[in-house]
Scaffold this motif. Sequence first.
Motif, PDB file in Angstrom:
ATOM      1  N   VAL A 154      59.447  51.667  74.651  1.00 25.03           N
ATOM      2  CA  VAL A 154      58.895  51.042  75.856  1.00 25.03           C
ATOM      3  C   VAL A 154      57.535  50.435  75.541  1.00 25.03           C
ATOM      4  CG1 VAL A 154      58.173  51.400  78.247  1.00 25.03           C
ATOM      5  CG2 VAL A 154      60.105  52.695  77.305  1.00 25.03           C
ATOM      6  N   ARG A 155      57.388  49.140  75.816  1.00 25.05           N
ATOM      7  CA  ARG A 155      56.092  48.477  75.650  1.00 25.05           C
ATOM      8  C   ARG A 155      55.233  48.658  76.897  1.00 25.05           C
ATOM      9  NH1 ARG A 155      56.060  42.255  73.904  1.00 25.05           N
ATOM     10  NH2 ARG A 155      56.930  43.175  71.985  1.00 25.05           N
ATOM     11  N   HIS A 156      55.849  48.562  78.065  1.00 27.92           N
ATOM     12  CA  HIS A 156      55.116  48.839  79.314  1.00 27.92           C
ATOM     13  C   HIS A 156      56.125  49.245  80.376  1.00 27.92           C
ATOM     14  CE1 HIS A 156      56.328  45.069  81.362  1.00 27.92           C
ATOM     15  NE2 HIS A 156      56.227  44.514  80.168  1.00 27.92           N
ATOM     16  N   GLY A 157      55.669  49.987  81.375  1.00 25.18           N
ATOM     17  CA  GLY A 157      56.553  50.442  82.436  1.00 25.18           C
ATOM     18  C   GLY A 157      57.292  51.710  82.062  1.00 25.18           C
ATOM     19  N   ARG A 158      58.502  51.878  82.596  1.00 23.52           N
ATOM     20  CA  ARG A 158      59.290  53.092  82.368  1.00 23.52           C
ATOM     21  C   ARG A 158      60.776  52.758  82.275  1.00 23.52           C
ATOM     22  NH1 ARG A 158      58.995  57.366  86.636  1.00 23.52           N
ATOM     23  NH2 ARG A 158      59.353  55.592  88.034  1.00 23.52           N
ATOM     24  N   VAL A 159      61.491  53.561  81.480  1.00 23.30           N
ATOM     25  CA  VAL A 159      62.947  53.490  81.454  1.00 23.30           C
ATOM     26  C   VAL A 159      63.488  54.918  81.402  1.00 23.30           C
ATOM     27  CG1 VAL A 159      62.980  51.289  80.214  1.00 23.30           C
ATOM     28  CG2 VAL A 159      63.183  53.426  78.925  1.00 23.30           C
ATOM     29  N   ARG A 160      64.723  55.055  81.853  1.00 22.40           N
ATOM     30  CA  ARG A 160      65.434  56.323  81.697  1.00 22.40           C
ATOM     31  C   ARG A 160      66.509  56.133  80.638  1.00 22.40           C
ATOM     32  NH1 ARG A 160      67.024  56.974  86.467  1.00 22.40           N
ATOM     33  NH2 ARG A 160      65.444  58.461  87.176  1.00 22.40           N
ATOM     34  N   VAL A 161      66.533  57.001  79.638  1.00 28.36           N
ATOM     35  CA  VAL A 161      67.514  56.939  78.556  1.00 28.36           C
ATOM     36  C   VAL A 161      68.459  58.120  78.678  1.00 28.36           C
ATOM     37  CG1 VAL A 161      67.885  56.891  76.058  1.00 28.36           C
ATOM     38  CG2 VAL A 161      65.857  55.796  77.034  1.00 28.36           C
ATOM     39  N   GLN A 162      69.745  57.823  78.733  1.00 32.40           N
ATOM     40  CA  GLN A 162      70.757  58.870  78.783  1.00 32.40           C
ATOM     41  C   GLN A 162      71.623  58.773  77.529  1.00 32.40           C
ATOM     42  OE1 GLN A 162      71.316  61.526  81.002  1.00 32.40           O
ATOM     43  NE2 GLN A 162      72.570  62.037  79.215  1.00 32.40           N
ATOM     44  N   PRO A 163      71.403  59.662  76.543  1.00 34.89           N
ATOM     45  CA  PRO A 163      72.231  59.624  75.324  1.00 34.89           C
ATOM     46  C   PRO A 163      73.674  59.980  75.624  1.00 34.89           C
ATOM     47  CG  PRO A 163      70.221  60.936  75.021  1.00 34.89           C
ATOM     48  CD  PRO A 163      70.377  60.692  76.490  1.00 34.89           C
ATOM     49  N   LYS A 164      74.542  59.682  74.663  1.00 37.37           N
ATOM     50  CA  LYS A 164      75.947  60.037  74.797  1.00 37.37           C
ATOM     51  C   LYS A 164      76.131  61.554  74.850  1.00 37.37           C
ATOM     52  CE  LYS A 164      77.856  55.971  74.833  1.00 37.37           C
ATOM     53  NZ  LYS A 164      78.596  55.486  76.018  1.00 37.37           N
ATOM     54  N   SER A 165      75.219  62.272  74.213  1.00 35.92           N
ATOM     55  CA  SER A 165      75.243  63.726  74.294  1.00 35.92           C
ATOM     56  C   SER A 165      73.824  64.231  74.467  1.00 35.92           C
ATOM     57  CB  SER A 165      75.873  64.330  73.026  1.00 35.92           C
ATOM     58  OG  SER A 165      75.108  63.995  71.885  1.00 35.92           O
ATOM     59  N   GLY A 166      73.660  65.373  75.087  1.00 34.80           N
ATOM     60  CA  GLY A 166      72.329  65.910  75.316  1.00 34.80           C
ATOM     61  C   GLY A 166      71.735  65.438  76.624  1.00 34.80           C
ATOM     62  N   SER A 199      74.589  50.671  74.968  1.00 32.29           N
ATOM     63  CA  SER A 199      74.826  50.538  73.534  1.00 32.29           C
ATOM     64  C   SER A 199      75.765  51.652  73.127  1.00 32.29           C
ATOM     65  CB  SER A 199      73.514  50.603  72.745  1.00 32.29           C
ATOM     66  OG  SER A 199      72.870  51.843  72.945  1.00 32.29           O
ATOM     67  N   ALA A 200      76.091  51.716  71.862  1.00 30.24           N
ATOM     68  CA  ALA A 200      77.098  52.673  71.411  1.00 30.24           C
ATOM     69  C   ALA A 200      76.682  54.114  71.644  1.00 30.24           C
ATOM     70  CB  ALA A 200      77.406  52.454  69.928  1.00 30.24           C
ATOM     71  N   LEU A 201      75.385  54.398  71.615  1.00 29.59           N
ATOM     72  CA  LEU A 201      74.929  55.788  71.635  1.00 29.59           C
ATOM     73  C   LEU A 201      74.175  56.185  72.892  1.00 29.59           C
ATOM     74  CD1 LEU A 201      73.721  56.147  67.930  1.00 29.59           C
ATOM     75  CD2 LEU A 201      75.877  56.920  68.930  1.00 29.59           C
ATOM     76  N   ALA A 202      73.839  55.230  73.762  1.00 31.08           N
ATOM     77  CA  ALA A 202      73.034  55.594  74.933  1.00 31.08           C
ATOM     78  C   ALA A 202      73.125  54.529  76.010  1.00 31.08           C
ATOM     79  CB  ALA A 202      71.572  55.810  74.535  1.00 31.08           C
ATOM     80  N   GLU A 203      72.736  54.921  77.220  1.00 32.40           N
ATOM     81  CA  GLU A 203      72.588  53.998  78.347  1.00 32.40           C
ATOM     82  C   GLU A 203      71.134  54.053  78.792  1.00 32.40           C
ATOM     83  OE1 GLU A 203      73.813  54.358  82.908  1.00 32.40           O
ATOM     84  OE2 GLU A 203      75.544  53.933  81.608  1.00 32.40           O
ATOM     85  N   THR A 204      70.508  52.875  78.914  1.00 32.33           N
ATOM     86  CA  THR A 204      69.100  52.788  79.295  1.00 32.33           C
ATOM     87  C   THR A 204      68.996  52.110  80.649  1.00 32.33           C
ATOM     88  OG1 THR A 204      68.475  52.590  76.959  1.00 32.33           O
ATOM     89  CG2 THR A 204      66.823  51.970  78.600  1.00 32.33           C
ATOM     90  N   THR A 205      68.316  52.759  81.592  1.00 32.79           N
ATOM     91  CA  THR A 205      68.169  52.244  82.954  1.00 32.79           C
ATOM     92  C   THR A 205      66.721  51.876  83.201  1.00 32.79           C
ATOM     93  OG1 THR A 205      69.974  53.671  83.722  1.00 32.79           O
ATOM     94  CG2 THR A 205      68.522  52.720  85.401  1.00 32.79           C
TER      95      THR A 205
END
Length: 324
Positions: A204-216, A179-185
């Motif tokens: 997240v409703r269940h499981g896991r994701v990794r979120v990488q913002p555009k900054s930070g 998306s414009a502000l982050a990448e979710t894996t």
Amino acid sequence: MSHDAEARSRADQEATDWLIRLAEAETVDVFDAFEAWATASTLNAQAWAEVGRISHMIQAAAPAPATRAPRRRIWDGRGAGQGRRMLRRRLVAGLVASAGALLAVVSTPEAILRVRSDYVTVAEELKTVRLPDGGTMTLAPRSAATVDYEDGERRVRLLRGDAYFEVARNPDRPFRVLSALAETTVLGTGFEVRTMRDAALVGVRHGRVRVQPKSGHGAVLTAGQGVRLNEVGRGVAFETHPDNIAAWTRKQLIVEARPAAEVVDALRPWYGGVILAQGERLKTSEITGVYDLSDPAGALIALSRANNASVVRISPWLIVISFD
């Protein structure tokens, strides 16, 4: 807030103010002033169309203005009172006269979005898409996305709106939502990605994701966890019950201490017409509650009752909520 975001916010507020001024207009001078404002900049024209989509709707209604429902107050949390005067035929004529100039400016972005997208939803439409790997993507109303399953990777780009994903983890073929502000894996999960005007959300409703913002720094989220990203991609973590994530897939809007402006924005895609919001308390009033997305007008009434606001129905396709 950035300078561009402030300019957009100011144009949106001015567009809402113009709607009220036009509804009260007694002289031609008001309409001349509106046309001058609307054509003064691309930003003003886009704000008028985005906030109201008035030009499209009035063009459709213009041939029979006498048959449109009068404006009436459907709820006033501050007490009983008469609604403002009915929309005059001069309002219709004035807006239709300026619609051509506005459409020339605002139609192109929407057309480009549709060309770029593999999947698009309109107002009030929920769409569930079966992905090539057997997973699913559910799009909320007024959302758009592209799907790319090439080069050993599974990628979805959310161009607008909200999407909820149910996908399996595959280390050899990562699943990513851009998306414009982050990448979710995906690390094996059911999760939501939401785009807003100058913000985004991943939950997240269940499981896991990794979120990488555009900054930070990035973060791993588990069930019931989420992050809200501001306009520069910096995130604020939150926790909630897992079932609250993407509750819109059940046609519920569940909010916990969120600004009124954000809640109204969340209701807009579920309404077949236009919801305009105004007032100084839009950003300061905090809303908590559960609202029925299958009845957005009723949700606005419930919201106004609890927050000393007023709701005015101007026509069957236009509602104004005021937080003055």
